[in-house]
Design a protein around this motif. Structure first.
Motif, PDB file in Angstrom:
ATOM      1  N   LEU A 144      -0.180  25.287 -28.902  1.00 48.30           N
ATOM      2  CA  LEU A 144      -0.939  26.390 -29.503  1.00 48.30           C
ATOM      3  C   LEU A 144      -2.061  25.887 -30.409  1.00 48.30           C
ATOM      4  CD1 LEU A 144       2.056  28.751 -30.325  1.00 48.30           C
ATOM      5  CD2 LEU A 144       0.267  29.137 -28.605  1.00 48.30           C
ATOM      6  N   LYS A 145      -2.201  24.580 -30.484  1.00 48.20           N
ATOM      7  CA  LYS A 145      -3.205  24.009 -31.401  1.00 48.20           C
ATOM      8  C   LYS A 145      -4.614  24.593 -31.172  1.00 48.20           C
ATOM      9  CE  LYS A 145      -4.589  19.661 -33.467  1.00 48.20           C
ATOM     10  NZ  LYS A 145      -4.095  18.407 -33.975  1.00 48.20           N
ATOM     11  N   PRO A 146      -5.061  24.711 -29.911  1.00 48.18           N
ATOM     12  CA  PRO A 146      -6.419  25.261 -29.725  1.00 48.18           C
ATOM     13  C   PRO A 146      -6.510  26.768 -29.967  1.00 48.18           C
ATOM     14  CG  PRO A 146      -5.562  24.238 -27.693  1.00 48.18           C
ATOM     15  CD  PRO A 146      -4.424  24.352 -28.638  1.00 48.18           C
ATOM     16  N   TYR A 147      -5.381  27.430 -30.132  1.00 45.43           N
ATOM     17  CA  TYR A 147      -5.388  28.895 -30.198  1.00 45.43           C
ATOM     18  C   TYR A 147      -5.258  29.454 -31.611  1.00 45.43           C
ATOM     19  CZ  TYR A 147      -4.911  28.421 -25.190  1.00 45.43           C
ATOM     20  OH  TYR A 147      -5.130  28.090 -23.873  1.00 45.43           O
ATOM     21  N   SER A 148      -5.255  28.567 -32.610  1.00 46.37           N
ATOM     22  CA  SER A 148      -5.305  29.097 -33.974  1.00 46.37           C
ATOM     23  C   SER A 148      -6.349  28.302 -34.739  1.00 46.37           C
ATOM     24  CB  SER A 148      -3.947  29.021 -34.669  1.00 46.37           C
ATOM     25  OG  SER A 148      -3.793  27.781 -35.316  1.00 46.37           O
ATOM     26  N   THR A 149      -7.080  28.992 -35.621  1.00 45.84           N
ATOM     27  CA  THR A 149      -8.190  28.326 -36.319  1.00 45.84           C
ATOM     28  C   THR A 149      -7.674  27.291 -37.322  1.00 45.84           C
ATOM     29  OG1 THR A 149      -8.259  30.093 -37.950  1.00 45.84           O
ATOM     30  CG2 THR A 149      -9.747  30.301 -36.057  1.00 45.84           C
ATOM     31  N   PHE A 200       1.127  28.607 -37.945  1.00 46.12           N
ATOM     32  CA  PHE A 200       2.360  28.273 -37.234  1.00 46.12           C
ATOM     33  C   PHE A 200       3.131  27.238 -38.038  1.00 46.12           C
ATOM     34  CE2 PHE A 200      -0.338  29.575 -33.559  1.00 46.12           C
ATOM     35  CZ  PHE A 200       0.450  30.641 -33.140  1.00 46.12           C
ATOM     36  N   THR A 201       4.380  27.559 -38.376  1.00 51.73           N
ATOM     37  CA  THR A 201       5.212  26.576 -39.083  1.00 51.73           C
ATOM     38  C   THR A 201       6.362  26.094 -38.191  1.00 51.73           C
ATOM     39  OG1 THR A 201       6.644  28.275 -40.021  1.00 51.73           O
ATOM     40  CG2 THR A 201       4.720  27.653 -41.318  1.00 51.73           C
ATOM     41  N   LYS A 202       6.414  26.644 -36.981  1.00 50.76           N
ATOM     42  CA  LYS A 202       7.437  26.208 -36.016  1.00 50.76           C
ATOM     43  C   LYS A 202       6.977  26.571 -34.610  1.00 50.76           C
ATOM     44  CE  LYS A 202      10.243  30.434 -36.492  1.00 50.76           C
ATOM     45  NZ  LYS A 202       9.701  31.226 -37.578  1.00 50.76           N
ATOM     46  N   ASP A 203       7.703  26.080 -33.625  1.00 44.85           N
ATOM     47  CA  ASP A 203       7.385  26.456 -32.249  1.00 44.85           C
ATOM     48  C   ASP A 203       7.738  27.925 -32.016  1.00 44.85           C
ATOM     49  OD1 ASP A 203       6.589  23.897 -31.699  1.00 44.85           O
ATOM     50  OD2 ASP A 203       8.496  23.283 -30.801  1.00 44.85           O
ATOM     51  N   VAL A 204       7.080  28.513 -31.022  1.00 39.63           N
ATOM     52  CA  VAL A 204       7.395  29.898 -30.661  1.00 39.63           C
ATOM     53  C   VAL A 204       8.318  29.834 -29.443  1.00 39.63           C
ATOM     54  CG1 VAL A 204       6.450  32.143 -29.992  1.00 39.63           C
ATOM     55  CG2 VAL A 204       5.096  30.603 -31.426  1.00 39.63           C
ATOM     56  N   GLU A 205       9.533  30.318 -29.621  1.00 37.29           N
ATOM     57  CA  GLU A 205      10.511  30.159 -28.534  1.00 37.29           C
ATOM     58  C   GLU A 205      10.229  31.063 -27.348  1.00 37.29           C
ATOM     59  OE1 GLU A 205      14.483  29.557 -29.613  1.00 37.29           O
ATOM     60  OE2 GLU A 205      13.734  27.741 -30.623  1.00 37.29           O
ATOM     61  N   GLY A 206       9.726  32.241 -27.620  1.00 41.10           N
ATOM     62  CA  GLY A 206       9.529  33.203 -26.530  1.00 41.10           C
ATOM     63  C   GLY A 206       8.155  33.109 -25.905  1.00 41.10           C
ATOM     64  N   LEU A 207       7.595  34.284 -25.688  1.00 42.08           N
ATOM     65  CA  LEU A 207       6.331  34.416 -24.965  1.00 42.08           C
ATOM     66  C   LEU A 207       5.175  34.675 -25.935  1.00 42.08           C
ATOM     67  CD1 LEU A 207       4.754  35.085 -22.245  1.00 42.08           C
ATOM     68  CD2 LEU A 207       5.463  37.448 -22.643  1.00 42.08           C
ATOM     69  N   VAL A 208       4.106  33.912 -25.753  1.00 38.78           N
ATOM     70  CA  VAL A 208       2.870  34.201 -26.488  1.00 38.78           C
ATOM     71  C   VAL A 208       1.898  34.865 -25.521  1.00 38.78           C
ATOM     72  CG1 VAL A 208       0.892  33.225 -27.703  1.00 38.78           C
ATOM     73  CG2 VAL A 208       3.176  32.324 -28.132  1.00 38.78           C
ATOM     74  N   LEU A 209       1.460  36.064 -25.880  1.00 33.31           N
ATOM     75  CA  LEU A 209       0.522  36.785 -25.024  1.00 33.31           C
ATOM     76  C   LEU A 209      -0.827  36.814 -25.730  1.00 33.31           C
ATOM     77  CD1 LEU A 209       1.249  40.250 -23.363  1.00 33.31           C
ATOM     78  CD2 LEU A 209      -1.014  39.586 -24.117  1.00 33.31           C
ATOM     79  N   LYS A 210      -1.796  36.148 -25.143  1.00 31.99           N
ATOM     80  CA  LYS A 210      -3.133  36.152 -25.767  1.00 31.99           C
ATOM     81  C   LYS A 210      -3.930  37.329 -25.218  1.00 31.99           C
ATOM     82  CE  LYS A 210      -7.043  33.195 -26.863  1.00 31.99           C
ATOM     83  NZ  LYS A 210      -7.586  34.153 -27.813  1.00 31.99           N
ATOM     84  N   ALA A 233      -2.306  18.089 -40.505  1.00 35.48           N
ATOM     85  CA  ALA A 233      -1.297  18.710 -41.370  1.00 35.48           C
ATOM     86  C   ALA A 233      -0.351  19.527 -40.494  1.00 35.48           C
ATOM     87  CB  ALA A 233      -1.964  19.615 -42.392  1.00 35.48           C
ATOM     88  N   SER A 234       0.903  19.625 -40.914  1.00 32.19           N
ATOM     89  CA  SER A 234       1.819  20.521 -40.199  1.00 32.19           C
ATOM     90  C   SER A 234       1.764  21.882 -40.889  1.00 32.19           C
ATOM     91  CB  SER A 234       3.242  19.959 -40.240  1.00 32.19           C
ATOM     92  OG  SER A 234       3.740  20.020 -41.560  1.00 32.19           O
ATOM     93  N   GLY A 235       2.230  22.899 -40.174  1.00 34.89           N
ATOM     94  CA  GLY A 235       2.279  24.236 -40.765  1.00 34.89           C
ATOM     95  C   GLY A 235       3.174  24.236 -41.994  1.00 34.89           C
ATOM     96  N   LYS A 236       4.253  23.460 -41.936  1.00 36.62           N
ATOM     97  CA  LYS A 236       5.191  23.417 -43.078  1.00 36.62           C
ATOM     98  C   LYS A 236       4.516  22.817 -44.310  1.00 36.62           C
ATOM     99  CE  LYS A 236       9.745  23.732 -41.082  1.00 36.62           C
ATOM    100  NZ  LYS A 236       9.692  23.650 -39.623  1.00 36.62           N
ATOM    101  N   GLU A 237       3.660  21.820 -44.081  1.00 38.92           N
ATOM    102  CA  GLU A 237       2.955  21.209 -45.228  1.00 38.92           C
ATOM    103  C   GLU A 237       1.994  22.203 -45.882  1.00 38.92           C
ATOM    104  OE1 GLU A 237       2.873  16.464 -44.028  1.00 38.92           O
ATOM    105  OE2 GLU A 237       1.474  17.813 -43.049  1.00 38.92           O
TER     106      GLU A 237
END
Ligand code: EPU
Length: 337
Positions: free
Chosen positions: A9-14, A56-66, A306-310
């Motif tokens: 999802l890296k390219p999909y969030s600013t 994002f601070t973790k992976d998304v387990e389900g479906l991401v719909l753009k 940086a990670s989302g958690k950081e």
């Protein structure tokens, strides 16, 4: 329409944060969305627009719909006004510039805000004296439970400062498909009262600003203060400007006479969170690749890895510090996943 497994999802969030989507699909037609919902109706669902207000601070387990639903159409017009409908997947800034080209006024102060049209009403985006609610007419949204389309009026949306019903009571219930705006065709009500816009327009040559001059001024102001997400990951203001009661305002003012604030209704004051954060010494702070922007303390940045958690931890440290120093609790504006 392709459904991807384990998509980055890296390219999909600013913010440019690494996280994986279990399943990922981009839809630019309503029937595709309906089909996907039917096919994956047991999967948890995350709807993504331009990705400009999510961490994002973790992976998304389900479906991401753009949501990529396109289209700009003039729905109705009178001598004075236009009703213009835009698909949720249209890029916000391009839509604003298109309206200016047509000489349709009302959203020019909202130039260069990252993200897509569909996300704009979710948090009632605003800048330089204008909020989307000021020119909003209606929106259409898909009820994710029933698959029915519903029209929302401005009142239905319950707009407030960076708030709407879609962030509260109806969170995760609807997918916005299009938004309709009421824009002026003549006698535009220009909003030039914001100090930075006034100063910026003075630099220009024109005495009577038009829609384009205001949009250009806003673009210059934003570019001078706010980091470009294409270069440094960020999601604009990370926190909201907090509103405090008169008594607390006076207490802080006594200690800090240079406090920046705005009246916010009876006996209430909106404090500039950027000022509080700067005063507390965080502006330009950096730990690893997570930081506080050097020119606008309200913006947290990802310098690369940086990670989302950081970033989340940094925001928590800032919240605690501001609470300790000023007795004010900052609220995040960005959605945390
Ligand atoms: N300030 C500081 N230090 C800073 C930042 C701000 O002292 O590091 C003080 C300055 O005195 C400045 C005042 O705070 O005059 C206000 O700053 P600015 O004009 O930059 O606006 P803001 O209150 O920080 C809000 C919105 C922005 C929007 C601008 C302009 C929120 C949470 N943010 O920021 O929206 O662009 O006003 O209208 O309301 C966003 O929501 O993502 C966003 C960027």
């Amino acid at each position: 329409m392709e459904v991807f497994n384990s998509r980055s999802l890296k390219p999909y969030s600013t913010f440019g944060i690494e996280a994986k989507a279990g399943l990922f699909v981009e839809c630019n037609k309503l029937w595709q969305i309906l089909q996907v919902l039917e096919q994956f109706n047991r999967e948890p669902l995350l709807i993504l627009g331009g990705g400009s207000n999510i961490l994002f601070t973790k992976d998304v387990e389900g479906l991401v719909l753009k949501n990529e639903l396109p289209g700009i159409t003039a729905e109705a017009e009178s001598d004075d006004f236009m009703l213009v409908k835009a698909g949720a997947g249209e890029n916000w800034h391009q839509f604003v510039r298109y309206c200016i080209q047509q000489n349709w006024g009302g959203i020019e102060n909202l130039s260069l805000i990252p993200g897509n049209v569909g996300a704009a009403p979710m948090q009632n985006i605003g800048a330089y004296g204008v909020e989307i609610k000021d020119n909003f007419y209606s929106l259409e949204a898909l009820d994710l439970k029933t698959g029915n389309l519903r029209t929302f009026s401005a009142a239905d949306c319950k707009f407030a400062y960076r708030e709407s019903v879609f962030k509260r009571d109806l969170k995760n219930r609807y997918l916005i498909t299009s938004v309709c705006f009421r824009l002026s065709r003549k006698n535009h009500q220009l909003h030039t009262e914001y100090g930075a816009i006034r100063d910026e327009l003075k630099q220009g040559t024109t005495n009577l600003p038009d829609l384009l001059a205001i949009s250009d001024a806003v673009i210059r102001i934003r570019q001078s203060k706010l980091p470009d997400p294409a270069k440094i990951g960020n999601a604009g203001s990370f926190f909201k400007n907090p509103v405090v009661e008169q008594k607390q305002y006076e207490q802080i003012l006594e200690q800090y006479p240079d406090l920046v604030s705005y009246p916010a209704g009876e006996q209430k004051h909106k404090l500039a969170a950027g000022w509080l954060i700067e005063k507390a010494g965080w502006k330009g702070y950096r730990k690893g690749d997570a930081g506080v922007h050097a020119r606008q303390a309200l913006v947290l940045v990802n310098y690369g890895n940086a990670s989302g958690k950081e970033i989340l931890q940094l925001s928590q440290d800032i919240i605690s510090d501001i609470q300790q120093k000023f007795g004010v609790i900052l609220e995040r504006e960005v959605n945390i996943y």
